[in-house]
Design a protein around this motif. Structure first.
Motif, PDB file in Angstrom:
ATOM      1  N   SER A  40      24.192  25.283  97.869  1.00  0.00           N
ATOM      2  CA  SER A  40      25.419  25.145  97.090  1.00  0.00           C
ATOM      3  C   SER A  40      25.087  24.917  95.621  1.00  0.00           C
ATOM      4  O   SER A  40      24.037  24.369  95.284  1.00  0.00           O
ATOM      5  N   GLY A  41      26.004  25.334  94.762  1.00  0.00           N
ATOM      6  CA  GLY A  41      25.793  25.140  93.330  1.00  0.00           C
ATOM      7  C   GLY A  41      26.866  25.847  92.532  1.00  0.00           C
ATOM      8  O   GLY A  41      27.860  26.341  93.086  1.00  0.00           O
ATOM      9  N   PHE A  42      26.670  25.919  91.226  1.00  0.00           N
ATOM     10  CA  PHE A  42      27.637  26.560  90.340  1.00  0.00           C
ATOM     11  C   PHE A  42      27.119  27.891  89.814  1.00  0.00           C
ATOM     12  O   PHE A  42      25.975  27.982  89.348  1.00  0.00           O
ATOM     13  N   LEU A  43      27.974  28.900  89.899  1.00  0.00           N
ATOM     14  CA  LEU A  43      27.725  30.159  89.215  1.00  0.00           C
ATOM     15  C   LEU A  43      28.344  30.005  87.833  1.00  0.00           C
ATOM     16  O   LEU A  43      29.555  29.834  87.707  1.00  0.00           O
ATOM     17  N   VAL A  44      27.518  30.025  86.808  1.00  0.00           N
ATOM     18  CA  VAL A  44      27.982  29.792  85.439  1.00  0.00           C
ATOM     19  C   VAL A  44      27.969  31.118  84.686  1.00  0.00           C
ATOM     20  O   VAL A  44      26.905  31.718  84.497  1.00  0.00           O
ATOM     21  N   THR A  45      29.157  31.565  84.274  1.00  0.00           N
ATOM     22  CA  THR A  45      29.291  32.859  83.606  1.00  0.00           C
ATOM     23  C   THR A  45      29.660  32.665  82.147  1.00  0.00           C
ATOM     24  O   THR A  45      30.631  31.986  81.822  1.00  0.00           O
ATOM     25  N   GLY A  46      28.862  33.258  81.272  1.00  0.00           N
ATOM     26  CA  GLY A  46      29.060  33.107  79.835  1.00  0.00           C
ATOM     27  C   GLY A  46      30.108  34.036  79.277  1.00  0.00           C
ATOM     28  O   GLY A  46      30.632  34.912  79.982  1.00  0.00           O
ATOM     29  N   PRO A  47      30.426  33.908  77.979  1.00  0.00           N
ATOM     30  CA  PRO A  47      31.432  34.750  77.319  1.00  0.00           C
ATOM     31  C   PRO A  47      31.122  36.244  77.381  1.00  0.00           C
ATOM     32  O   PRO A  47      32.033  37.070  77.347  1.00  0.00           O
ATOM     33  N   ASN A  48      29.829  36.603  77.470  1.00  0.00           N
ATOM     34  CA  ASN A  48      29.470  38.024  77.516  1.00  0.00           C
ATOM     35  C   ASN A  48      29.385  38.577  78.934  1.00  0.00           C
ATOM     36  O   ASN A  48      29.018  39.731  79.148  1.00  0.00           O
ATOM     37  N   GLY A  49      29.729  37.755  79.944  1.00  0.00           N
ATOM     38  CA  GLY A  49      29.716  38.208  81.329  1.00  0.00           C
ATOM     39  C   GLY A  49      28.417  37.967  82.070  1.00  0.00           C
ATOM     40  O   GLY A  49      28.354  38.137  83.290  1.00  0.00           O
ATOM     41  N   ASN A  50      27.364  37.576  81.365  1.00  0.00           N
ATOM     42  CA  ASN A  50      26.102  37.246  82.039  1.00  0.00           C
ATOM     43  C   ASN A  50      26.222  35.896  82.739  1.00  0.00           C
ATOM     44  O   ASN A  50      27.020  35.050  82.336  1.00  0.00           O
ATOM     45  N   SER A  51      25.410  35.698  83.769  1.00  0.00           N
ATOM     46  CA  SER A  51      25.545  34.465  84.551  1.00  0.00           C
ATOM     47  C   SER A  51      24.202  33.906  85.006  1.00  0.00           C
ATOM     48  O   SER A  51      23.210  34.630  85.126  1.00  0.00           O
ATOM     49  N   ILE A  52      24.196  32.590  85.264  1.00  0.00           N
ATOM     50  CA  ILE A  52      23.058  31.897  85.854  1.00  0.00           C
ATOM     51  C   ILE A  52      23.582  31.067  87.013  1.00  0.00           C
ATOM     52  O   ILE A  52      24.790  30.834  87.124  1.00  0.00           O
ATOM     53  N   PHE A  53      22.676  30.614  87.877  1.00  0.00           N
ATOM     54  CA  PHE A  53      23.072  29.783  89.017  1.00  0.00           C
ATOM     55  C   PHE A  53      22.416  28.423  88.878  1.00  0.00           C
ATOM     56  O   PHE A  53      21.201  28.316  88.683  1.00  0.00           O
ATOM     57  N   LEU A  54      23.237  27.366  88.945  1.00  0.00           N
ATOM     58  CA  LEU A  54      22.735  25.998  88.863  1.00  0.00           C
ATOM     59  C   LEU A  54      22.888  25.337  90.234  1.00  0.00           C
ATOM     60  O   LEU A  54      23.990  24.937  90.613  1.00  0.00           O
ATOM     61  N   PRO A  55      21.803  25.237  91.016  1.00  0.00           N
ATOM     62  CA  PRO A  55      21.903  24.637  92.354  1.00  0.00           C
ATOM     63  C   PRO A  55      22.163  23.140  92.297  1.00  0.00           C
ATOM     64  O   PRO A  55      21.711  22.455  91.373  1.00  0.00           O
ATOM     65  N   ALA A  56      22.910  22.639  93.269  1.00  0.00           N
ATOM     66  CA  ALA A  56      23.131  21.194  93.397  1.00  0.00           C
ATOM     67  C   ALA A  56      21.883  20.617  94.047  1.00  0.00           C
ATOM     68  O   ALA A  56      21.770  20.555  95.271  1.00  0.00           O
ATOM     69  N   ALA A  57      20.928  20.213  93.217  1.00  0.00           N
ATOM     70  CA  ALA A  57      19.578  19.900  93.691  1.00  0.00           C
ATOM     71  C   ALA A  57      19.413  18.483  94.227  1.00  0.00           C
ATOM     72  O   ALA A  57      18.321  18.103  94.641  1.00  0.00           O
ATOM     73  N   GLY A  58      20.471  17.677  94.197  1.00  0.00           N
ATOM     74  CA  GLY A  58      20.372  16.330  94.740  1.00  0.00           C
ATOM     75  C   GLY A  58      19.501  15.420  93.890  1.00  0.00           C
ATOM     76  O   GLY A  58      19.231  15.699  92.723  1.00  0.00           O
ATOM     77  N   TYR A  59      19.003  14.337  94.497  1.00  0.00           N
ATOM     78  CA  TYR A  59      18.159  13.399  93.767  1.00  0.00           C
ATOM     79  C   TYR A  59      17.237  12.671  94.739  1.00  0.00           C
ATOM     80  O   TYR A  59      17.405  12.745  95.957  1.00  0.00           O
ATOM     81  N   ARG A  60      16.265  11.976  94.197  1.00  0.00           N
ATOM     82  CA  ARG A  60      15.313  11.215  95.014  1.00  0.00           C
ATOM     83  C   ARG A  60      15.361   9.739  94.646  1.00  0.00           C
ATOM     84  O   ARG A  60      15.494   9.380  93.483  1.00  0.00           O
ATOM     85  N   ILE A  61      15.287   8.904  95.672  1.00  0.00           N
ATOM     86  CA  ILE A  61      15.218   7.467  95.478  1.00  0.00           C
ATOM     87  C   ILE A  61      14.231   6.915  96.505  1.00  0.00           C
ATOM     88  O   ILE A  61      14.364   7.181  97.697  1.00  0.00           O
ATOM     89  N   GLY A  62      13.208   6.189  96.019  1.00  0.00           N
ATOM     90  CA  GLY A  62      12.144   5.772  96.924  1.00  0.00           C
ATOM     91  C   GLY A  62      11.398   6.998  97.403  1.00  0.00           C
ATOM     92  O   GLY A  62      10.916   7.800  96.604  1.00  0.00           O
ATOM     93  N   VAL A  63      11.331   7.181  98.713  1.00  0.00           N
ATOM     94  CA  VAL A  63      10.690   8.380  99.284  1.00  0.00           C
ATOM     95  C   VAL A  63      11.733   9.356  99.821  1.00  0.00           C
ATOM     96  O   VAL A  63      11.385  10.400 100.362  1.00  0.00           O
ATOM     97  N   GLU A  64      13.012   9.015  99.685  1.00  0.00           N
ATOM     98  CA  GLU A  64      14.083   9.815 100.266  1.00  0.00           C
ATOM     99  C   GLU A  64      14.628  10.858  99.301  1.00  0.00           C
ATOM    100  O   GLU A  64      14.689  10.628  98.094  1.00  0.00           O
ATOM    101  N   PHE A  65      15.005  11.994  99.874  1.00  0.00           N
ATOM    102  CA  PHE A  65      15.729  13.027  99.135  1.00  0.00           C
ATOM    103  C   PHE A  65      17.175  12.988  99.581  1.00  0.00           C
ATOM    104  O   PHE A  65      17.470  13.005 100.765  1.00  0.00           O
ATOM    105  N   ARG A  66      18.081  12.891  98.635  1.00  0.00           N
ATOM    106  CA  ARG A  66      19.511  12.829  98.967  1.00  0.00           C
ATOM    107  C   ARG A  66      20.266  13.935  98.245  1.00  0.00           C
ATOM    108  O   ARG A  66      20.010  14.218  97.088  1.00  0.00           O
ATOM    109  N   GLU A  67      21.200  14.536  98.969  1.00  0.00           N
ATOM    110  CA  GLU A  67      22.012  15.610  98.381  1.00  0.00           C
ATOM    111  C   GLU A  67      23.309  15.050  97.838  1.00  0.00           C
ATOM    112  O   GLU A  67      23.748  13.993  98.231  1.00  0.00           O
TER     113      GLU A  67
END
Length: 222
Positions: free
Chosen positions: A195-222
Motif C-alpha cells: 500500500s502507498g500513495f501514487l503521487v502525480t505531478g502537474p506534468n502528469g508524471n508520477s512516483i509511488f511512495l510506499p507506506a513503509a511503516g517504522y521500527r521500534i526496538g527489534v520490531e517492524f510495525r506497519e
C-alpha cells in the motif's frame, strides 16, 4: 335459524381468511423445481434478487481491484545520478524526486529504515543507541532536534541520501515536502501488494511512495 346462519357466515369468513393466507404463502415461495421431462421433479437452486445483487457486487469489487492494480502506472526515470533514477514531476521549484527509497530496488519496495541523523540501518532501535533523539529519561536532545536551529545538510555527514547514494542526492527540505503535498495529486492504492500513495505531478508524471511503516526496538510495525 338466525344463529345457525351467523355461525355459517363465521365459518365462511374463517375459511376465506385461511385460503387467503395459504395463497399468500404460495405466491411468496420461489419456484424451486422443474420437470426433467420424465415426470420426475429435479431440484435446482434459485437465485433470489438478493443473491444476484450480492454476486454482482462481488464481481464488481473484483473488477475494481483489478482496475486499481492496472491503473498504478509509475513514470519511467527521466535520468540517473550515480545509477539511481529520478522523475521530473513538473514542480515549480524544479525539484526532481527519486523513483524509490534509499535501500530499495524498485518503487514499491520499502527500502531501509534509518533513525534520524543516522546513515546506516540497525537491528535494534532504542534510546541507548540513538544518535539524535531524547535519551531514555527524556531529558536530552541530540544535535539535530526537530525544529531546532541546526539542520541536516548534504555536507553534515548525516544526510542519508547523500551518504548512501553520493553525487548530488540529498534529503528533501520541509518546503519541498510541502510543495509535493500541495502541487501534486495523491491517490491511496497498491503496487506489488504494498500500500502507498501514487503521487502525480502537474506534468502528469508520477512516483509511488510506499507506506513503509517504522521500527521500534527489534520490531517492524506497519
Amino acid at each position: 335459524m338466525e344463529n345457525k346462519y351467523k355461525m355459517s357466515m363465521k365459518k365462511i369468513k374463517r375459511l376465506q381468511t385461511a385460503l387467503l393466507v395459504v395463497m399468500t404463502i404460495l405466491m411468496a415461495l420461489p419456484c424451486a423445481a422443474q420437470s426433467d421431462g420424465g415426470g420426475k421433479k429435479k431440484k435446482r437452486p434459485v437465485k433470489t434478487e438478493q443473491t444476484q445483487s450480492t454476486s454482482q457486487n462481488q464481481q464488481q469489487s473484483q473488477s475494481n481491484k483489478k482496475k486499481t492494480q492496472l491503473s498504478v502506472k509509475i513514470s519511467e526515470p527521466d535520468g540517473y545520478i550515480n545509477g539511481h533514477g529520478y522523475v521530473d514531476l513538473g514542480l515549480p521549484s524544479g525539484t526532481k524526486w527519486a523513483t524509490c527509497n534509499v535501500g530499495a530496488s524498485k518503487p514499491s519496495d520499502y527500502g531501509n529504515h534509518y533513525a534520524w541523523g543516522e546513515i546506516i540501518p540497525k537491528d535494534l532501535y532504542e534510546y541507548s543507541n540513538c544518535f539524535d533523539c531524547l535519551d531514555s529519561k527524556g531529558e536530552r536532545w541530540g544535535v539535530y532536534k526537530p525544529g531546532g536551529k541546526t539542520e541536516i545538510t548534504p555536507t553534515s555527514g548525516h544526510d542519508t541520501a547523500r551518504e548512501n547514494w553520493g553525487g548530488t542526492w540529498r534529503m528533501p527540505t520541509a518546503s519541498e515536502l510541502q510543495e509535493l503535498n500541495d502541487k501534486c495529486k495523491w491517490k491511496w492504492t497498491k503496487k506489488d501488494s504494498h500500500s502507498g500513495f501514487l503521487v502525480t505531478g502537474p506534468n502528469g508524471n508520477s512516483i509511488f511512495l510506499p507506506a513503509a511503516g517504522y521500527r521500534i526496538g527489534v520490531e517492524f510495525r506497519e
